[in-house]
Design a protein around this motif. Structure first.
Motif, PDB file in Angstrom:
ATOM      1  N   LEU A  81      54.375  87.076   1.480  1.00  0.00           N
ATOM      2  CA  LEU A  81      53.290  86.747   1.045  1.00  0.00           C
ATOM      3  C   LEU A  81      52.485  84.774   1.845  1.00  0.00           C
ATOM      4  O   LEU A  81      51.640  84.732   1.355  1.00  0.00           O
ATOM      5  CB  LEU A  81      52.245  87.594   1.037  1.00  0.00           C
ATOM      6  N   TYR A  82      53.154  83.907   2.352  1.00  0.00           N
ATOM      7  CA  TYR A  82      52.917  82.680   2.409  1.00  0.00           C
ATOM      8  C   TYR A  82      52.684  82.505   3.692  1.00  0.00           C
ATOM      9  O   TYR A  82      53.558  81.714   4.175  1.00  0.00           O
ATOM     10  CB  TYR A  82      53.632  82.271   1.440  1.00  0.00           C
ATOM     11  N   GLY A  83      53.389  83.601   4.829  1.00  0.00           N
ATOM     12  CA  GLY A  83      53.535  83.736   6.330  1.00  0.00           C
ATOM     13  C   GLY A  83      55.146  82.633   6.092  1.00  0.00           C
ATOM     14  O   GLY A  83      55.715  83.427   5.167  1.00  0.00           O
ATOM     15  N   ASP A  84      55.088  81.858   7.115  1.00  0.00           N
ATOM     16  CA  ASP A  84      56.499  81.501   7.475  1.00  0.00           C
ATOM     17  C   ASP A  84      57.005  79.947   6.624  1.00  0.00           C
ATOM     18  O   ASP A  84      58.062  79.353   7.300  1.00  0.00           O
ATOM     19  CB  ASP A  84      56.778  81.299   8.677  1.00  0.00           C
ATOM     20  N   ILE A  85      56.024  79.578   6.268  1.00  0.00           N
ATOM     21  CA  ILE A  85      56.657  77.970   5.952  1.00  0.00           C
ATOM     22  C   ILE A  85      57.067  77.989   5.145  1.00  0.00           C
ATOM     23  O   ILE A  85      57.909  77.022   5.326  1.00  0.00           O
ATOM     24  CB  ILE A  85      54.894  77.595   5.892  1.00  0.00           C
ATOM     25  N   ILE A  86      57.515  79.152   4.130  1.00  0.00           N
ATOM     26  CA  ILE A  86      58.116  78.453   2.841  1.00  0.00           C
ATOM     27  C   ILE A  86      59.925  78.608   3.530  1.00  0.00           C
ATOM     28  O   ILE A  86      61.027  77.435   3.811  1.00  0.00           O
ATOM     29  CB  ILE A  86      58.716  79.779   1.977  1.00  0.00           C
ATOM     30  N   LYS A  87      60.190  79.495   4.554  1.00  0.00           N
ATOM     31  CA  LYS A  87      61.949  79.718   5.202  1.00  0.00           C
ATOM     32  C   LYS A  87      61.165  78.556   6.745  1.00  0.00           C
ATOM     33  O   LYS A  87      62.574  78.256   6.120  1.00  0.00           O
ATOM     34  CB  LYS A  87      61.463  80.752   6.669  1.00  0.00           C
ATOM     35  N   LYS A  88      60.376  77.878   7.224  1.00  0.00           N
ATOM     36  CA  LYS A  88      60.997  77.166   7.640  1.00  0.00           C
ATOM     37  C   LYS A  88      60.619  75.567   7.277  1.00  0.00           C
ATOM     38  O   LYS A  88      61.790  74.833   7.474  1.00  0.00           O
ATOM     39  CB  LYS A  88      59.097  76.396   8.392  1.00  0.00           C
ATOM     40  N   THR A  89      60.197  75.290   5.837  1.00  0.00           N
ATOM     41  CA  THR A  89      60.698  74.266   4.608  1.00  0.00           C
ATOM     42  C   THR A  89      62.021  74.711   3.959  1.00  0.00           C
ATOM     43  O   THR A  89      62.615  73.150   4.117  1.00  0.00           O
ATOM     44  CB  THR A  89      59.924  74.166   3.340  1.00  0.00           C
ATOM     45  N   PHE A  90      62.032  75.381   4.179  1.00  0.00           N
ATOM     46  CA  PHE A  90      64.143  76.323   3.353  1.00  0.00           C
ATOM     47  C   PHE A  90      64.711  75.290   5.066  1.00  0.00           C
ATOM     48  O   PHE A  90      66.379  74.700   4.114  1.00  0.00           O
ATOM     49  CB  PHE A  90      63.789  77.211   3.553  1.00  0.00           C
ATOM     50  N   ASP A  91      64.706  75.774   5.907  1.00  0.00           N
ATOM     51  CA  ASP A  91      65.552  75.484   7.207  1.00  0.00           C
ATOM     52  C   ASP A  91      65.002  74.057   7.312  1.00  0.00           C
ATOM     53  O   ASP A  91      66.745  73.646   7.928  1.00  0.00           O
ATOM     54  CB  ASP A  91      64.982  75.972   8.360  1.00  0.00           C
TER      55      ASP A  91
END
Length: 288
Positions: A97-107
């Protein structure tokens, strides 16, 4: 078409979800306001402090390259007693539930380390999940820190581990505005290594007391932990802002589903009334 009971059940579920999403959104807004002011104030201060640190380090390296007689001397990699290695730190989260910022940071993190010799530190359960799903066969050190707040004591184990490295790179989310959060990386230490071929303007042309070396050592030992802590708070702020946007979108979707459910309820009511009216007319026709 759903029957009346099914529609009522669906609307009850949607209303409950709307209340839950609204509560989560208010909590995220409250936490974001709590950290936003201090993060934005510290951002400018620590950015300027980091720039000053880089210039002090460049000045120190320049002094060590050329002695008083003008002869070059061997340049040390750092005044900081590190292990000579680089560590890349991913700041993720323990929950969704933190949007897509976590996935973008991991990418961004994955793209930066895939072909680079670096040790890896992953903070948060989602980061470990992304690592296992990425197929990257690399060992890493994992830490868990609560998403709700960052205290110095919570970060002590991480700091003790990463500050043993000569170069520390932290990958985290960056708050730009409520609507925009971008992945970024912060060079906690080792940034001045890029200045070894810097311009003359990078050198501090002033008296540095008690000595350039001692001032550089003070920066590395005392300031770098603050830079890392700021990166953690930046990540926290970006996550709360991203959560607000994600929950706001979820609230809009729930509202649209509720409108559709209400329309189906009205449509079903009219259908039932039409059937009853048809039955009445048929009954009258039979008596005539």
């Amino acid at each position: 078409m759903l029957n009346k009971k099914a529609l009522q059940s669906e609307m009850a579920v949607l209303l409950s979800m709307q209340e839950i999403v609204g509560a989560y959104e208010e909590i995220a807004a409250m936490r974001m306001r709590k950290v936003k002011k201090s993060v934005l104030q510290n951002r400018d201060f620590l950015s300027g402090l980091n720039n000053l640190y880089n210039r002090v380090w460049y000045t120190y390296l320049h002094e060590r390259r050329v002695n008083a007689l003008g002869f070059p001397v061997k340049r040390p990699e750092s005044v900081f007693v590190g292990n000579g290695k680089t560590v890349s730190v991913l700041v993720s989260a323990n929950t969704r539930l933190y949007g897509d910022i976590i996935k973008k940071t991991f990418d961004l993190f994955l793209k930066s380390i895939v072909d680079v010799e670096t040790d890896i530190v992953v903070i948060g359960k989602l980061g470990r999940q992304f690592m296992s799903e990425s197929g990257l066969n690399r060992e890493y050190k994992a830490f868990d820190i609560a998403d709700t707040a960052y205290e110095r004591e919570d970060m002590k184990d991480v700091l003790d581990y990463i500050l043993a490295y000569t170069n520390v790179i932290v990958y985290h989310g960056l708050y730009v505005s409520v609507l925009t959060q971008n992945p970024t990386k912060t060079l906690v230490t080792g940034q001045a290594l890029d200045l070894k071929e810097g311009n003359v303007k990078d050198e501090l042309r002033c008296l540095i007391e008690p000595s350039t070396e001692e001032v550089a050592q003070f920066f590395e030992k005392q300031i770098l932990s603050s830079v890392f802590e700021q990166s953690m708070f930046e990540s926290s702020l970006s996550k709360y802002a991203s959560r607000m946007i994600s929950l706001d979108m979820a609230s809009d979707n729930i509202s649209n589903y509720l409108k559709a459910a209400r329309f189906q309820t009205i449509k079903l009511r009219h259908l039932v009334n039409n059937i009853k009216q048809t039955e009445r007319i048929s009954g009258i026709a039979l008596w005539d």
